[in-house]
Design an enzyme around this catalytic site. Structure first.
Site, PDB file in Angstrom:
ATOM      1  N   LYS A 214      35.386   6.638  40.799  1.00  0.00           N
ATOM      2  CA  LYS A 214      35.017   5.315  41.311  1.00  0.00           C
ATOM      3  C   LYS A 214      33.508   5.099  41.219  1.00  0.00           C
ATOM      4  O   LYS A 214      33.039   4.022  40.836  1.00  0.00           O
ATOM      5  CB  LYS A 214      35.480   5.179  42.756  1.00  0.00           C
ATOM      6  CG  LYS A 214      35.065   3.881  43.441  1.00  0.00           C
ATOM      7  CD  LYS A 214      35.695   2.672  42.774  1.00  0.00           C
ATOM      8  CE  LYS A 214      35.233   1.364  43.426  1.00  0.00           C
ATOM      9  NZ  LYS A 214      35.678   1.207  44.803  1.00  0.00           N
ATOM     10  N   CYS A 268      30.233  -2.131  46.706  1.00  0.00           N
ATOM     11  CA  CYS A 268      30.528  -1.120  45.683  1.00  0.00           C
ATOM     12  C   CYS A 268      29.359  -0.901  44.725  1.00  0.00           C
ATOM     13  O   CYS A 268      28.706   0.123  44.763  1.00  0.00           O
ATOM     14  CB  CYS A 268      31.791  -1.511  44.923  1.00  0.00           C
ATOM     15  SG  CYS A 268      33.287  -1.366  45.913  1.00  0.00           S
ATOM     16  N   PHE A 324      27.883 -12.421  47.798  1.00  0.00           N
ATOM     17  CA  PHE A 324      27.380 -11.537  46.734  1.00  0.00           C
ATOM     18  C   PHE A 324      27.982 -11.865  45.378  1.00  0.00           C
ATOM     19  O   PHE A 324      27.470 -11.423  44.338  1.00  0.00           O
ATOM     20  CB  PHE A 324      27.595 -10.059  47.092  1.00  0.00           C
ATOM     21  CG  PHE A 324      28.961  -9.499  46.762  1.00  0.00           C
ATOM     22  CD1 PHE A 324      29.274  -9.070  45.487  1.00  0.00           C
ATOM     23  CD2 PHE A 324      29.911  -9.346  47.758  1.00  0.00           C
ATOM     24  CE1 PHE A 324      30.515  -8.535  45.194  1.00  0.00           C
ATOM     25  CE2 PHE A 324      31.162  -8.800  47.478  1.00  0.00           C
ATOM     26  CZ  PHE A 324      31.460  -8.404  46.191  1.00  0.00           C
TER      27      PHE A 324
END
Length: 417
Positions: A214, A268, A324
Site C-alpha cells: 500500500k 494516504c 483534498f
C-alpha cells in the site's frame, strides 16, 4: 451452523462503506466507533460522510438486520480495524489509535478469532498491534508461535484498503485486494473474510509485504505528482502553460505525466511515503524529495495569491475548494485547507470567501479566523477581485468566462484553461 460475525472498528471514510458493503453481502456486521453522535446517526440510516451510494447502502444494510452500530466493543469472529494512523513530528506512525483499539478488543477475545488491520501502516505495525493485544492477554498466543501450553490461538493479518473516495461503493467490490497474514493460516482466514464481498482478485502474501504494498502504490503516485508539480513551478518562471506542455508530452506513447495541483492531500498519498522514509531513511532519497516538493507546493500557491492581491489592491479573495480532492467532503491533509489558513494569517485585512459545496460549516481550523466566510460559488466570485481555484469540484465547471471577466485568476487545476 452459526454465520461468522464481524466487528468493524472505525466508521470513517473507509470503515463505514466497507462495513455496509459486507453487511449487504450477507455478513453479520457490528460497526464500532467512539463517536456517539455518529453512531446514533448511522443507526438512523444517516450517513456521516459524502460518498455516492452510501446512504442507500446503509439503509439497506440496517433493514436487512445485518448491520448495527455501537460505541461498545462486541465479541466477533473477525475484527477489522480501520482507524487513523497519523505520523509524529519524526514521520513515524503514531500508534495511539491502534493501541486504543487493541485495548478494547483484548478483553473480548476467547480464542480462534481473526484480527485484521486495514489502516495504512508502516512495516511491522500489524505485528506491533498483535504484541499489544497479547501483552494484555498473556493467556492467549498468536498463531505460528510456540504453544506448548496449548493456549487459545489468535490470528492476525493486514489487508490495506485500495479505494478512491467518491467511488468507494463500487471499488470495494471490484478492486483486487492484498491479503497479508502473519501466518499462512491467517492469510487463508482473512481471504475467506474478504471473499464474502470482494469480486476482485485476492492476492495472498505476508503482513509486512502487504503493509509495504500500500505504501508503495501511494509513493509511486506521489513521486509522479511531484514531477508534475515541479514542472508547474518551472513553467511559471518560463511563461509556459504547464497543462498544454503535459498534454503535448503525453502524446509520446511511453509518457504519461500526471496533472499538477496546489499540493497533495488526503490521508494516504500525503502520509504513506513518510512511512517508507521513516522505515529506511538512508535509502529513501527520491521518495523524501518528492514528498518535500509536494509539501512545498501550498506555500508557493500562497505567494502567488498574495502577489495577485497586492497587484490588484484586492479586498476580497474567493477560495474555491477546501477538500483534498474533487467532489468529496474529506478535508484530511488537504493542501487547500492549509493554503486558506496561511492566507488568513498573512492577509488579515482581506476577506476570504471560502467555497466548499460539500460542507455546511467551516472547519474549526478556519472558523477561528475572523476574516474567512463560507460562501456560495456565485457570491464569492462576484464579490472577489482575486479568484483562486484549489479543487476542481463539479460545481465549478459551470463558472462562465463572463463571471471571471476582470478578475485575477489563479487556477491551480487548469479547469478554466
Amino acid at each position: 451452523m452459526t454465520s461468522p460475525t464481524v466487528a468493524f472498528v472505525g466508521l470513517g471514510y473507509i470503515g463505514l462503506p466497507t462495513a455496509v458493503v459486507m453487511a449487504n453481502s450477507g455478513v453479520d456486521v457490528t460497526g464500532v466507533d467512539v463517536k456517539a453522535e455518529n453512531v446514533e446517526r448511522i443507526n438512523r440510516g444517516e450517513v456521516t460522510i459524502v460518498e455516492p451510494g452510501l446512504e442507500d447502502g446503509l439503509q439497506a444494510a440496517i433493514a436487512s438486520g445485518n448491520f448495527r452500530a455501537t460505541t461498545d466493543m462486541v465479541h466477533a469472529d473477525t475484527y477489522i480495524v480501520a482507524v487513523p494512523t497519523p505520523f509524529t513530528e519524526n514521520y513515524e506512525v503514531d500508534m495511539k489509535y491502534i493501541y486504543s483499539v487493541a485495548e478494547s478488543i483484548a478483553p473480548t477475545l476467547e480464542g480462534d478469532e481473526l484480527v485484521i488491520l486495514e489502516s495504512t501502516s508502516p512495516p511491522q505495525t500489524t505485528r506491533r498491534m498483535a504484541e499489544k493485544i497479547l501483552e494484555l492477554r498473556p493467556d492467549l498466543v498468536a498463531d505460528g508461535t510456540d504453544n506448548r501450553e496449548n493456549r487459545p490461538v489468535i490470528y492476525f493479518a493486514h489487508c490495506p484498503e485500495r479505494i478512491l473516495p467518491g467511488n468507494a461503493m463500487e471499488e470495494l467490490i471490484t478492486n483486487d485486494r492484498i491479503i497479508g497474514g502473519e501466518t499462512e493460516e491467517a492469510t487463508r482466514r482473512a481471504t475467506a473474510a474478504y471473499r464474502s464481498f470482494c469480486k476482485g482478485e485476492l492476492l495472498g502474501t505476508n503482513a509486512v509485504t502487504a503493509e509495504m504494498a500500500k505504501l508503495t502504490e501511494n509513493s509511486f503516485r506521489d513521486v509522479n505528482i511531484a514531477f508534475a508539480n515541479e514542472l508547474s513551478l518551472i513553467c511559471t518562471n518560463l511563461g509556459v502553460d504547464v497543462w498544454e506542455l503535459i498534454e503535448l508530452a503525453n502524446h509520446h506513447p511511453r509518457v504519461n505525466i500526471l496533472q499538477p495541483g496546489p499540493g497533495v492531500g488526503g490521508h494516504c498519498i500525503a502520509v504513506d511515503p513518510w512511512f517508507i522514509v521513516s522505515s529506511d531513511v538512508t535509502n529513501s532519497r527520491l521518495i523524501r524529495t518528492a514528498r518535500e516538493v509536494n509539501d512545498g507546493k501550498p506555500a508557493w500557491v500562497v505567494e502567488q495569491v498574495i502577489k495577485a492581491a497586492e497587484e490588484t489592491l484586492a479586498k476580497n479573495i474567493a477560495i474555491l475548494g477546501l477538500a483534498f480532492k474533487a467532489n468529496i467532503d474529506d478535508l484530511r491533509e488537504s493542501p487547500s485547507l492549509s493554503i486558506t489558513q496561511a492566507l488568513a494569517e498573512r492577509m488579515n485585512t482581506k476577506t476570504l470567501l471560502a467555497v466548499e459545496p460539500n460542507i455546511e460549516a467551516l472547519p474549526e481550523t478556519l472558523s477561528k479566523y475572523g476574516n474567512i466566510d463560507l460562501a456560495a460559488t456565485n457570491e464569492a466570485i462576484e464579490e472577489a477581485e482575486v479568484v483562486v481555484l484549489l479543487v476542481d469540484h463539479k460545481e465549478f465547471n459551470g463558472v462562465t468566462a463572463a463571471q471571471l471577466k476582470g478578475k485575477r485568476i489563479i487556477d491551480t487545476k487548469g479547469l478554466w484553461r
